[in-house]
Design a protein around this motif. Structure first.
Motif, PDB file in Angstrom:
ATOM      1  N   LEU A 291       0.969  -1.536  -0.518  1.00 11.54           N
ATOM      2  CA  LEU A 291       0.040  -0.149   0.099  1.00 11.54           C
ATOM      3  C   LEU A 291       0.562   1.107   0.311  1.00 11.54           C
ATOM      4  O   LEU A 291       1.101   2.112   0.740  1.00 11.54           O
ATOM      5  N   THR A 292       1.750   1.401  -0.812  1.00 15.39           N
ATOM      6  CA  THR A 292       2.730   2.103  -1.232  1.00 15.39           C
ATOM      7  C   THR A 292       1.860   3.891  -0.967  1.00 15.39           C
ATOM      8  O   THR A 292       2.641   4.771  -1.069  1.00 15.39           O
ATOM      9  N   GLY A 313       8.947  -1.124   5.409  1.00 16.70           N
ATOM     10  CA  GLY A 313       9.558  -0.009   5.071  1.00 16.70           C
ATOM     11  C   GLY A 313       9.076   0.615   3.573  1.00 16.70           C
ATOM     12  O   GLY A 313       9.755   1.916   3.190  1.00 16.70           O
ATOM     13  N   ASN A 314       8.464  -0.013   2.839  1.00 21.39           N
ATOM     14  CA  ASN A 314       8.346   0.499   1.179  1.00 21.39           C
ATOM     15  C   ASN A 314       7.145   1.501   1.364  1.00 21.39           C
ATOM     16  O   ASN A 314       6.637   1.456   0.691  1.00 21.39           O
ATOM     17  N   LEU A 315       6.066   1.593   3.006  1.00 21.64           N
ATOM     18  CA  LEU A 315       5.556   2.500   3.160  1.00 21.64           C
ATOM     19  C   LEU A 315       6.496   4.258   2.898  1.00 21.64           C
ATOM     20  O   LEU A 315       6.215   4.796   3.905  1.00 21.64           O
ATOM     21  N   ILE A 332      12.083  -4.598  16.296  1.00 23.15           N
ATOM     22  CA  ILE A 332      11.984  -3.026  14.523  1.00 23.15           C
ATOM     23  C   ILE A 332      12.479  -3.009  13.926  1.00 23.15           C
ATOM     24  O   ILE A 332      13.924  -2.426  14.272  1.00 23.15           O
ATOM     25  N   PRO A 333      11.600  -3.120  12.724  1.00 26.68           N
ATOM     26  CA  PRO A 333      12.470  -3.453  11.775  1.00 26.68           C
ATOM     27  C   PRO A 333      13.776  -2.337  11.166  1.00 26.68           C
ATOM     28  O   PRO A 333      13.494  -1.329  11.218  1.00 26.68           O
ATOM     29  N   ALA A 334      14.618  -2.605  10.892  1.00 28.23           N
ATOM     30  CA  ALA A 334      15.478  -1.497  10.419  1.00 28.23           C
ATOM     31  C   ALA A 334      14.777  -1.031   8.929  1.00 28.23           C
ATOM     32  O   ALA A 334      15.110   0.345   9.184  1.00 28.23           O
ATOM     33  N   SER A 335      14.457  -1.676   8.191  1.00 24.02           N
ATOM     34  CA  SER A 335      13.662  -0.644   6.385  1.00 24.02           C
ATOM     35  C   SER A 335      12.871   0.204   8.001  1.00 24.02           C
ATOM     36  O   SER A 335      12.753   1.076   6.496  1.00 24.02           O
ATOM     37  N   ASN A 341       9.138  10.216   5.446  1.00 23.66           N
ATOM     38  CA  ASN A 341       8.105  11.484   5.175  1.00 23.66           C
ATOM     39  C   ASN A 341       6.654  11.032   7.108  1.00 23.66           C
ATOM     40  O   ASN A 341       6.939  11.815   7.476  1.00 23.66           O
ATOM     41  N   LEU A 342       7.498   9.551   7.399  1.00 21.81           N
ATOM     42  CA  LEU A 342       6.258   9.090   9.078  1.00 21.81           C
ATOM     43  C   LEU A 342       6.655   9.852   9.776  1.00 21.81           C
ATOM     44  O   LEU A 342       8.333  11.128  10.326  1.00 21.81           O
ATOM     45  N   LYS A 343       5.625  10.188  10.237  1.00 24.99           N
ATOM     46  CA  LYS A 343       5.844  11.820  11.830  1.00 24.99           C
ATOM     47  C   LYS A 343       5.851  11.598  13.164  1.00 24.99           C
ATOM     48  O   LYS A 343       6.272  12.039  13.762  1.00 24.99           O
ATOM     49  N   THR A 344       4.685  10.189  13.009  1.00 28.58           N
ATOM     50  CA  THR A 344       4.465   9.545  14.293  1.00 28.58           C
ATOM     51  C   THR A 344       4.098   8.158  14.331  1.00 28.58           C
ATOM     52  O   THR A 344       3.731   7.030  13.175  1.00 28.58           O
ATOM     53  N   LEU A 345       5.056   7.558  15.365  1.00 26.79           N
ATOM     54  CA  LEU A 345       5.320   6.324  14.981  1.00 26.79           C
ATOM     55  C   LEU A 345       5.135   6.085  16.660  1.00 26.79           C
ATOM     56  O   LEU A 345       5.531   6.389  17.160  1.00 26.79           O
TER      57      LEU A 345
END
Length: 712
Positions: A291-292, A313-315, A332-335, A341-345
């Motif tokens: 779901l890119t 990690g493809n997202l 937690i994957p290194a990918s 663009n990720l702001k909240t994890l």
């Protein structure tokens, strides 16, 4: 000539027919308007018949020309748009039968109540129906199925109840169906699968139950689907994968169970996927990585397990990802380093283990990193200092070890820093002083050692500083007095030494102060009286000496005062009586002398009074009887003398009274028998005389009674 005369006659007939029809429609609208309960309908003041319209023989084709919200086409009412005009009324008298050419009706954002009449089915030419944000109630009539030309049907934010009628499946032209924010119940009808032109489907915020029908997969044109906040159960159907045009799919806050189907990976245009607050279980499908275009992924509050697939990690367009409150395990994957663009994890409250990958420092847009309550171990990576947009960092309640990296000082946008309940060691780095936007800093319950760096005084935005329960040593730095926004200061449970700096008096916004269980020495500074907003002040279990300063009486907001287990001496200051909000007073295990001041009787909110193990002398003041809320009163191991005042019988809330090992004399007052809540009474090792009052038999809750070593 004959032809022109016939043409003239037909034209006149046409004009008369449509003028008459328009007049009839306008009159019907006026009859409906007459049922409104509006006090002020100035927007609809234009609704009045003109003389030309009333005459019926005018050349005008439009009897409702210039009517607010009314548009005619070929002399017939075609559009009715009176949204947000404050109508107070119903649809019972709406002229459905009189408006056969009506195509567009918008009555939204009014105060329409009552049901949607079945007669709505007569408006077979309707293209758009918008009744949202009213107070309509009752069922959606099955006659709605007659609206075969309708492209939009919107009745959200009403009080509609009952089932969604299966006849809705006949509205084959529908492109937008909005039934959300009502009280609809029952199942999602399978017949919805017949609405193959549907692009928008909002059924959220109802009480719809049962499963998501597999027929939803037939709605290939769907762009937005919201089924959230209902009572849906069962699995998410695999057919969901057919919704290849969907950009938004919400089914959160239901009772869905089973797996997240791998077929969801076929929804290649998805931008927002929200399935949180369900009972979904099993692993996260790797297909989510397909779901890119996804910018939002919310799967929190489920029972998902297994590892986080590296395919996430493809997202690369993802902005918000929340997988918290699940049972996810592994690392937690290194990918995730690809998620620029990720702001909240949000990964908190899972079972994640292993180290925090150094690659997280490549997530340059990251603002909120929330990883608390996992089993993460190893050091805090220095590379985290490269995520310079971070505003919230929650690493608490893990098993992280090693030092707080000095690189944390590069995160100058941090507002919230929580590192508590780990196994962090080493010194607090002086670079911490660079966090001049931080409001909350918590590194409590670790194994940190060394001094509190003076640079902490540069953190001028701090409102809460919690570094208790560590092995910190050295003095409390005077520079902490620069933190004038501070409301919470927890330094307890360390090995801090030296005096309480007088600069603490600058922190006039402090609400809670805990300096207890350290090795602090010297006097309590007079400046403590400046803390007029403090509700809690703890400095117990130290080596403080000198007087309890009378300035403490200025701390009028105090609810909890704990100075026990120190070397404080001198009298209890009368100014304590000014602390009228006080509920807990702990002064035991000091060297306080002199009498218990009569002013204690002003503290009518006291629940716990603990004055034991001091050198107090004199009589117990009769004002003690004012403490009608006190449940525990301890004054054992002192040098009190004289009788117990009869006024003690007014302390009706008392559960424990311990006056043992004093020089109290005279008879045991019978008034003690009035204390029906008393469960623990200890008067032993005094000089009481006389007999035990017979009224003690009434103390039904009494479990412990110590009277030995007296002169009874």
């Amino acid at each position: 000539m004959m032809v022109p005369k016939i043409f003239y006659f037909l034209t006149l007939l046409y004009l008369f027919t449509f003028t008459f029809a328009s007049f009839e429609e306008a009159t019907a609208l006026l009859k409906w308007k007459a049922t409104f309960r509006n006090e002020n309908d100035f927007l609809l003041a234009s609704w009045r018949l003109s003389r030309r319209g009333a005459a019926k023989n005018s050349s005008s084709h439009d009897a409702c020309r210039d009517w607010y919200g009314v548009k005619c086409l070929n002399g017939r009412i075609n559009r009715l748009n009176i949204t947000n005009v404050g109508i107070i009324g119903t649809l019972r008298d709406f002229p459905f039968s009189s408006l056969p050419f009506l195509e567009y009706v918008d009555l939204s954002m009014n105060n329409l109540s009552g049901p949607i009449p079945a007669e709505i089915g007569k408006l077979i030419n309707l293209v758009e129906v918008d009744l949202n944000t009213n107070q309509l109630e009752g069922h959606i009539p099955p006659e709605i199925g007659n609206l075969i030309n309708a492209k939009l049907f919107s009745v959200f934010s009403n009080e509609l109840s009952g089932f969604i009628p299966i006849e809705i499946g006949k509205m084959k032209s529908l492109e937008s169906l909005s039934l959300h924010k009502n009280n609809l119940s029952g199942l999602i009808p399978k017949a919805l699968g017949d609405l193959t032109k549907l692009k928008i489907l909002y059924l959220n915020d109802n009480q719809i139950s049962g499963s998501i029908p597999a027929e939803i997969g037939e709605l290939l044109n769907l762009v937005e689907v919201d089924l959230s906040t209902n009572r849906l159960t069962g699995h998410i159907p695999m057919e969901i994968g057919n919704l290849v045009n969907a950009t938004l799919f919400y089914a959160y806050s239901n009772e869905l169970s089973g797996l997240v189907p791998a077929e969801i990976g076929k929804m290649k245009l998805l931008e927002s996927l929200s399935l949180q607050r369900n009972n979904l279980s099993g692993p996260l499908p790797k297909a989510l990585g397909d779901l890119t275009k996804l910018t939002l992924l919310y799967l929190y509050d489920n029972q998902l397990s297994g590892p986080i697939p590296t395919e996430l990690g493809n997202l690369k367009k993802i902005i918000d990802m929340d997988l918290s409150h699940n049972q996810l395990s592994s690392s937690i994957p290194a990918s995730f380093s690809n998620l620029r663009n990720l702001k909240t994890l949000f990964l908190f409250v899972n079972k994640l283990s292993g180290s925090i990958p150094a690659e997280i420092g490549k997530m340059k847009s990251l603002m909120d990193l929330i990883l608390y309550e996992n089993n993460l171990s190893g050091p805090i990576p220095k590379a985290l200092g490269d995520s310079t947009e971070l505003t919230s960092l929650y690493l608490n309640e893990n098993q992280l070890s090693g030092p707080i990296p000095s690189e944390i000082g590069k995160l100058t946008n941090l507002v919230e820093v929580y590192l508590d309940i780990n196994q962090l060691t080493g010194h607090i780095p002086p670079e911490i002083g660079n966090l001049n936007n931080a409001k909350f800093f918590d590194a409590s319950s670790n194994k940190l050692s060394g001094p509190i760096p003076a640079e902490m005084g540069k953190m001028k935005s701090l409102e809460s500083l919690s570094i208790q329960r560590n092995n910190l040593s050295g003095p409390i730095p005077k520079a902490l007095g620069e933190l004038i926004k501070l409301t919470i200061l927890y330094l307890n449970g360390n090995q801090l030494s030296g005096p309480i700096p007088s600069e603490i008096g600058k922190l006039t916004n402090l609400v809670e102060v805990d300096l207890s269980t350290n090795q602090l020495t010297g006097h309590i500074p007079l400046e403590i009286g400046n803390l007029i907003n403090a509700t809690l002040f703890y400095a117990h279990s130290n080596e403080l000496s000198g007087l309890v300063p009378i300035e403490i009486g200025k701390m009028k907001s105090l609810v909890d005062l704990s100075l026990h287990t120190n070397n404080l001496s001198g009298p209890m200051p009368k100014a304590l009586g000014d602390l009228t909000e006080l509920t807990n007073l702990y002064l035991f295990e000091n060297q306080l002398s002199g009498p218990i001041p009569a002013e204690i009787g002003k503290l009518i909110n006291l629940v716990v009074v603990s004055l034991g193990s001091n050198q107090l002398t004199g009589h117990i003041p009769s004002e003690i009887g004012n403490l009608i809320n006190a449940e525990f009163f301890y004054a054992f191991d002192n040098k009190l003398s004289g009788p117990i005042p009869a006024e003690i019988g007014k302390m009706k809330s008392l559960e424990t009274l311990n006056l043992q090992r004093n020089n109290i004399s005279g008879p045991i007052p019978s008034e003690l028998g009035n204390l029906n809540n008393l469960s623990d009474l200890r008067l032993s090792e005094n000089q009481f005389t006389g007999s035990v009052p017979a009224i003690f038999r009434n103390l039904r809750n009494l479990q412990t009674l110590h009277l030995h070593t007296n002169k009874l």
